[in-house]
Design a protein around this motif. Structure first.
Motif, PDB file in Angstrom:
ATOM      1  N   ALA A 125       1.022  -1.218  -0.014  1.00 17.37           N
ATOM      2  CA  ALA A 125      -0.163   0.015  -0.022  1.00 17.37           C
ATOM      3  C   ALA A 125       1.010   1.331   0.118  1.00 17.37           C
ATOM      4  N   GLN A 126       2.147   1.334   0.795  1.00 21.14           N
ATOM      5  CA  GLN A 126       2.951   2.295   0.700  1.00 21.14           C
ATOM      6  C   GLN A 126       3.528   2.494  -0.602  1.00 21.14           C
ATOM      7  N   VAL A 127       3.941   1.464  -1.249  1.00 15.59           N
ATOM      8  CA  VAL A 127       4.463   1.614  -2.541  1.00 15.59           C
ATOM      9  C   VAL A 127       3.397   2.450  -3.598  1.00 15.59           C
ATOM     10  N   LYS A 128       2.378   1.772  -3.470  1.00 18.69           N
ATOM     11  CA  LYS A 128       0.970   2.343  -4.377  1.00 18.69           C
ATOM     12  C   LYS A 128       0.771   3.989  -4.137  1.00 18.69           C
ATOM     13  N   GLU A 129       1.027   4.145  -2.814  1.00 18.32           N
ATOM     14  CA  GLU A 129       0.765   5.563  -2.381  1.00 18.32           C
ATOM     15  C   GLU A 129       2.013   6.249  -2.909  1.00 18.32           C
ATOM     16  N   ALA A 130       3.061   5.978  -2.661  1.00 17.88           N
ATOM     17  CA  ALA A 130       4.193   6.608  -3.277  1.00 17.88           C
ATOM     18  C   ALA A 130       4.143   6.916  -4.619  1.00 17.88           C
ATOM     19  N   GLU A 131       3.931   5.901  -5.653  1.00 23.40           N
ATOM     20  CA  GLU A 131       3.671   6.020  -6.912  1.00 23.40           C
ATOM     21  C   GLU A 131       2.638   6.832  -7.450  1.00 23.40           C
ATOM     22  N   ALA A 132       1.483   7.104  -6.613  1.00 28.73           N
ATOM     23  CA  ALA A 132       0.295   7.738  -6.921  1.00 28.73           C
ATOM     24  C   ALA A 132       0.986   9.201  -6.507  1.00 28.73           C
ATOM     25  N   ALA A 133       1.613   9.467  -5.624  1.00 30.08           N
ATOM     26  CA  ALA A 133       2.347  10.885  -5.332  1.00 30.08           C
ATOM     27  C   ALA A 133       3.480  11.286  -6.255  1.00 30.08           C
ATOM     28  N   ILE A 134       3.969  10.416  -6.926  1.00 27.07           N
ATOM     29  CA  ILE A 134       4.969  10.954  -8.039  1.00 27.07           C
ATOM     30  C   ILE A 134       4.159  11.156  -9.296  1.00 27.07           C
ATOM     31  N   LYS A 135       3.098  10.456  -9.520  1.00 25.64           N
ATOM     32  CA  LYS A 135       2.137  10.973 -10.993  1.00 25.64           C
ATOM     33  C   LYS A 135       1.625  12.212 -10.357  1.00 25.64           C
ATOM     34  N   ALA A 136       1.103  12.614  -9.194  1.00 27.61           N
ATOM     35  CA  ALA A 136       0.525  13.690  -8.629  1.00 27.61           C
ATOM     36  C   ALA A 136       1.720  15.150  -9.024  1.00 27.61           C
ATOM     37  N   ALA A 137       2.757  14.656  -8.476  1.00 27.64           N
ATOM     38  CA  ALA A 137       3.931  15.522  -8.524  1.00 27.64           C
ATOM     39  C   ALA A 137       4.436  16.026 -10.066  1.00 27.64           C
ATOM     40  N   GLU A 138       4.345  14.861 -10.759  1.00 32.08           N
ATOM     41  CA  GLU A 138       4.568  15.153 -12.314  1.00 32.08           C
ATOM     42  C   GLU A 138       3.590  16.140 -13.009  1.00 32.08           C
ATOM     43  N   ALA A 139       2.326  15.841 -12.518  1.00 33.78           N
ATOM     44  CA  ALA A 139       1.185  16.590 -13.141  1.00 33.78           C
ATOM     45  C   ALA A 139       1.222  18.003 -12.513  1.00 33.78           C
ATOM     46  N   ASN A 140       1.641  18.109 -11.365  1.00 35.52           N
ATOM     47  CA  ASN A 140       1.941  19.508 -11.003  1.00 35.52           C
ATOM     48  C   ASN A 140       2.966  20.210 -11.391  1.00 35.52           C
ATOM     49  N   ILE A 141       4.103  19.454 -11.869  1.00 34.25           N
ATOM     50  CA  ILE A 141       5.199  19.936 -12.654  1.00 34.25           C
ATOM     51  C   ILE A 141       4.636  20.721 -13.917  1.00 34.25           C
ATOM     52  N   LEU A 142       4.068  19.790 -14.573  1.00 33.25           N
ATOM     53  CA  LEU A 142       3.587  20.254 -16.028  1.00 33.25           C
ATOM     54  C   LEU A 142       2.551  21.414 -15.882  1.00 33.25           C
TER      55      LEU A 142
END
Length: 176
Positions: free
Chosen positions: A152-169
């Protein structure tokens, strides 16, 4: 009734002295109008060129007015800071993902050890007590829960990366 034809006298135009001056109110209609627009929403005019007078001829590229760019520069700096913040958030999310993946590896290893111990205990039923068998089952259950939590922590971290990438764009779009 038919209108009588107008008569007009024509003469050749020559240079000479003005003999008589006539003043009369007239209305001048421009051939065309040019509208000047600015893409900046909130910009103050800081200077107006002499070429911006009514009736003056201007050419492409002539400066007509100068805009105060303080607000535009501040907004650019703000957008660039947002990009840096989003990039830092992505780095944090990536570090969290690495940590969660390491934790998951440890949890799986712990589970594997618990399963082996449980198998050994269950294979030697006559040599082990029910309490020891129950304890082995409990250790396996806890190890499974640890694996589930780590996943679950791995999935949460992967989701946080995707959100961060969207925020960068999104932040980069504000810079342009």
């Amino acid at each position: 009734t038919e209108a009588a034809p107008l008569s007009a006298k024509t003469e050749r135009v020559d240079r000479g002295e003005v003999v008589q001056s006539v003043s009369a109110p007239v209305r001048v209609h421009p051939v065309g109008a040019v509208y000047v627009a600015c893409e900046l929403l909130y910009a103050r005019i800081s200077a107006i060129s002499d070429a911006a007078e009514i009736g003056q001829r201007v050419a492409r590229g002539d400066m007509l007015l100068k805009l105060d760019d303080v607000l535009a520069k501040a907004r650019l700096a703000e957008a660039e800071a947002a990009v840096r913040t989003a990039e830092a958030a992505k780095l944090q999310a990536q570090a969290k993902l690495q940590s969660a993946q390491a934790f998951l590896g440890q949890a799986k290893a712990k589970r594997d050890v618990a399963l082996k111990e449980q198998k050994m205990i269950l294979e030697n039923k006559e040599l082990t007590s029910q309490g020891l068998r129950d304890k082995a089952a409990q250790v396996v259950t806890e190890a499974e829960e640890g694996v589930n939590y780590a996943e679950a922590q791995v999935k949460e971290a992967e989701a946080a990366i995707k959100a961060a990438e969207a925020n960068i764009l999104k932040a980069q779009a504000g810079v342009t």
